[in-house]
Design an enzyme around this catalytic site. Structure first.
Site, PDB file in Angstrom:
ATOM      1  N   HIS A  86       0.829  -1.208   0.000  1.00 29.05           N
ATOM      2  CA  HIS A  86       0.000   0.000   0.000  1.00 29.05           C
ATOM      3  C   HIS A  86       0.866   1.261   0.000  1.00 29.05           C
ATOM      4  O   HIS A  86       0.619   2.196  -0.770  1.00 29.05           O
ATOM      5  CB  HIS A  86      -0.927  -0.003   1.214  1.00 29.05           C
ATOM      6  CG  HIS A  86      -1.748   1.251   1.326  1.00 29.05           C
ATOM      7  ND1 HIS A  86      -1.327   2.350   2.060  1.00 29.05           N
ATOM      8  CD2 HIS A  86      -2.938   1.584   0.775  1.00 29.05           C
ATOM      9  CE1 HIS A  86      -2.234   3.303   1.961  1.00 29.05           C
ATOM     10  NE2 HIS A  86      -3.224   2.865   1.197  1.00 29.05           N
ATOM     11  N   CYS A 140      34.770   3.224 -24.869  1.00 26.29           N
ATOM     12  CA  CYS A 140      33.951   3.442 -23.679  1.00 26.29           C
ATOM     13  C   CYS A 140      34.690   4.407 -22.761  1.00 26.29           C
ATOM     14  O   CYS A 140      35.765   4.105 -22.266  1.00 26.29           O
ATOM     15  CB  CYS A 140      33.638   2.124 -22.969  1.00 26.29           C
ATOM     16  SG  CYS A 140      35.033   1.019 -22.713  1.00 26.29           S
TER      17      CYS A 140
END
Length: 793
Positions: free
Chosen positions: A421, A752
């Protein structure tokens, strides 16, 4: 569509268009019973009362005037919310059933019992509001559910209480928050045969990642016993995640995450006579075990995918496993109402610049950061003392907490998973939350200044003090198209899903050592030699981490494969280049059990690292586990977009040794489409590029190591930091020469590193040299795209 003349309608006579008649929950159950049973979706049988039956009950008991007057008094602040709700609920519960509705409900219950072959069959009695689960509002949990209801009197009483729950404080507040007219909302009741999940398990699942909106996965939470504990966040459940696009291949098992929850309690029947439930502690065996087997996880994921395909939108579902038959049932399904409506053209990126120490961790909800003072409230009866704008800290929440949740800047709970919840309401309200911390109400105190950091993926952090952070809004619709393929550097599987919307060409660098360090945490050789380790605290820690694994090396293989699979799934079927472990010896030694397996080196940066480890007797068995993880990733899970990359390979002869060891462990270059790359980070890789290209499918330039070894400068040193330049002519020559020689030999080349994002001139040199790909961190993706486009123009 049904006509509404009868007070009761069986699920099999309902369709999804009957929301006004029986509410979203019940119309959806009817839709699944009618259309999806043949596709393997099992829904427990039952019936629904109509919205007209509710209106008839209210009218027969003369309650319309009372409700209208009470709501008017509340609106003008003449009475409190609590008084208003209590007045209306009390009047409804005392009301008498109109004979037609009473007879219809009891007749249907008798027929349901007859179908089940049981006298007074046990049923779940659930509320289904007629405004429930509309696309812009989730009323889930706002009204009551009653489980294990048996007998006519108990059923009618539960139905009355369902009607009354339309006017709980939380339901009144929620309707006001969403702008619904109290007089226009009616209530239907679903009466559904109970699944014996009290002796099995149950939970919640979504056909979308609840945090990032990544639409290619199913998220499943599971706990022992009845499902209310998962829904309310009263238990820390198991969490599983499954990659949907590979589910149609029955030989594959694309479970990309399996996390064992504490599951300290379970909800069971209070007595077989019916009428009540209770929470009891779980056994040690239950806490140490997953609720679902892999085959069951995959079955549920397929059900989720089938339901989503039928409805044409992401779905929020509740499921239950019958402990007597082992069957899996869907007991609720409704549209997901948060991520499916998010702005897909924009992303917010939060970066913490400076923060205090981490006090607590938990599951992250909402990719944001919030700072403020703690307001610790342990009981709903004390919510009146909440201070607006504070960070709410509590054990768990239920719908009674909604009035103050919407006034908080962030939420922290002791218990609950990502489908609890607290998590669901936080997402709806756009608040960051960290759930399942275990000890927040014990560790934190009122007025304490903290930072709630949910920007790092699944792992939420609570820092002491007020951190400095930056927020950047990124517009995806402004990105230019480039001929040079721009890829991502990703290391953290927990954060990988954040970047699924970026239009990258794949992952140019996935660092295996990050997964080893953060998820596995144990030196692979310590797992291989677990039985002969000294009986000390380290072995005890390793035993705790690997509980449930009789063969300890399997823990390494499965944990590593699942971590890498999250990265592969984000861009599938585009390539993901996975660099095999590239720890230095001093870094390996810091893994649990590592000190006994690593030499003490003066200069680990150029010592026993990379390829040299993989065929060495010191580490060969550890590398075998890395290979097994890649094999599991590609062949058992189905992520054949994974490419292997070998770091710090000094000579072609060393490459031959590594490829031979890989083949012996089931990874042969060229078989099953396997490509193998090598890092271009040593001058020898450039000088002997043609020879390396005979052995590898591509190169990835590691600009940091190539710069330090070309210029002879320690990349971590401070004294010579000004001379460490990736744009030095010697380094540029290395980059351009490697690209030229590799292309001449038919091999691909990428880079990279961060230089292309920081330096447009550097990006231009790479583009002009004909680089195939540039791989950067996600936060640099926009800048590099822009720089590369300018260079190509």
């Amino acid at each position: 569509m049904q006509d509404d003349a009868t007070p009761v309608i069986w699920f099999e006579a309902l369709r999804r268009g009957d929301v006004a008649l029986v509410g979203g929950k019940n119309s959806s159950l009817g839709e699944m019973v009618q259309t999806l049973g043949a596709k393997g979706i099992k829904v427990p049988p039952g019936f629904a009362t109509t919205s007209d039956a509710f209106r008839g009950f209210i009218k027969a008991n003369g309650l319309n005037g009372l409700i209208e007057e009470t709501m008017a008094d509340l609106a003008s602040n003449k009475i409190t919310l609590q008084d208003a709700g209590q007045t209306i609920r009390g009047a409804i519960v005392k009301g008498d059933w109109p004979e037609e509705s009473r007879a219809a409900i009891l007749a249907a219950y008798a027929e349901l019992s007859g179908r089940a072959g049981v006298e007074n069959v046990s049923v779940a009695v659930r509320s289904s509001a007629t405004a429930e689960d509309l696309p812009d509002a989730s009323f889930a949990g706002q009204q009551e559910t009653f489980l294990n209801v048996r007998g006519e009197a108990a059923l009618l009483s539960a139905c009355s209480r369902c009607y009354a729950s339309l006017f709980t404080d939380r339901a009144i507040t929620y309707r006001s928050l969403k702008g619904f007219d109290h007089n226009q909302v009616a209530l239907s009741i679903g009466v559904q045969q109970m699944v014996r999940s009290d002796i099995g398990g149950s939970g919640v699942m979504f056909s979308i990642d609840t945090e990032t909106g990544f639409d290619k996965v199913v998220l499943i939470n599971a706990a022992w016993g009845l499902g209310e504990n998962v829904v309310q966040g009263a238990v820390d459940p198991d969490e599983y995640m499954v990659y949907k696009p590979l589910l149609d291949q029955p030989k594959l098992s694309p479970i990309v995450e399996k996390t064992l929850g504490a599951k300290e309690i379970k909800m069971v029947y209070a007595g077989l006579a019916g009428g009540d439930t209770k929470n009891v502690p779980t056994s040690k065996a239950e806490r140490a075990s997953f609720v679902l087997e892999d085959a069951e996880i995959l079955d549920l994921a397929r059900m989720a995918a089938t339901i989503e395909e039928h409805y044409g939108l992401p779905m929020d579902m509740e499921w239950a496993k019958d402990g007597e038959t082992g069957e899996l049932f869907i007991v609720q399904a409704r549209p997901e109402t948060v991520q499916s409506r998010a702005d897909t053209g924009a992303m917010k990126s939060y970066t913490i610049k400076e923060a205090g120490p981490v006090i607590l961790t938990g599951l992250s909800v909402g990719a944001a950061v919030a700072t403020g003072r703690v307001c610790l409230i342990e009981h709903a009866s004390d919510i009146d003392r909440f201070v607006d704008g504070s960070i709410l800290v509590t054990s768990t929440t239920d719908p009674d907490w909604v009035p103050i949740m919407k006034r908080a800047s962030a939420i922290i709970t002791d218990h609950g998973g990502r489908t609890s919840h607290a998590a669901i309401v936080s997402r709806e309200l756009g608040l960051p939350a960290i759930v399942g911390t275990s000890t927040a109400t014990h560790v934190l105190h009122d007025e304490q200044e903290v930072t709630v950091d949910c920007a790092g993926g699944d792992d939420g952090k609570i820092h002491a003090g007020i951190a400095e952070f930056e927020v950047e809004e990124l517009r995806l619709d402004n990105l230019p198209e480039t001929e040079t393929r721009i890829m991502l550097n990703l290391a953290n599987p927990a954060a990988a899903f954040r970047w699924w919307r970026l239009p990258s060409e794949g992952v140019g660098l996935a660092r295996m050592e990050f997964v080893v360090n953060n998820a596995v945490q144990v030196h692979p050789m310590a797992l291989v030699n677990y039985d002969t380790l000294p009986e000390d605290e380290v072995k005890e820690q390793i035993g705790a981490l690997t509980r449930g694994y009789d063969h300890k090396p399997d823990f390494f293989v499965e944990t590593l494969a699942r971590g890498l699979s999250r990265i592969c799934s984000v861009v599938y079927p585009k390539p993901v280049i996975i660099r095999m472990s590239d720890f230095k010896t001093n870094e390996y030694a810091e893994l649990l059990g590592g000190h006994g397996f690593e030499p003490d080196e003066e200069n680990p940066m150029i010592g026993f690292r990379g390829a040299s480890r993989y065929y060495s007797p010191r580490y060969r068995e550890g590398f075998a586990l890395e290979c097994k993880a890649i094999k599991m990733l590609r062949e058992e899970m189905g992520f054949d977009n994974a490419i292997v990359m070998i770091p710090f390979c000094r000579t072609p002869g060393e490459a031959d040794h590594v490829l031979d060891v890989m083949a012996k462990n089931g990874l042969t270059r060229g078989e099953n489409g396997l490509e193998v790359y090598v890092m271009g980070e040593i001058p020898a890789n450039v000088i002997r590029a043609a020879e390396f290209a005979e052995r590898f499918d591509g190169f990835s330039i590691g600009s940091n190591d190539l710069t330090q070894l070309t210029l002879g400068i320690d990349r971590d040193g401070e004294e010579l930091a000004d001379l460490f330049r990736e744009d030095d002519p010697a380094v540029l020559w290395m980059n351009e020469t490697l690209i030229e020689r590799a292309h001449a030999a038919g091999a691909k080349v990428g880079l990279c590193g961060q230089a292309p994002s920081n330096d447009p001139a550097f990006a231009r040199r790479l583009v002009e040299a004909g680089i195939d790909t540039i791989s950067v961190t996600p936060d640099s993706f926009f800048a590099v795209k822009t720089h590369v486009k300018a260079a190509e123009t």
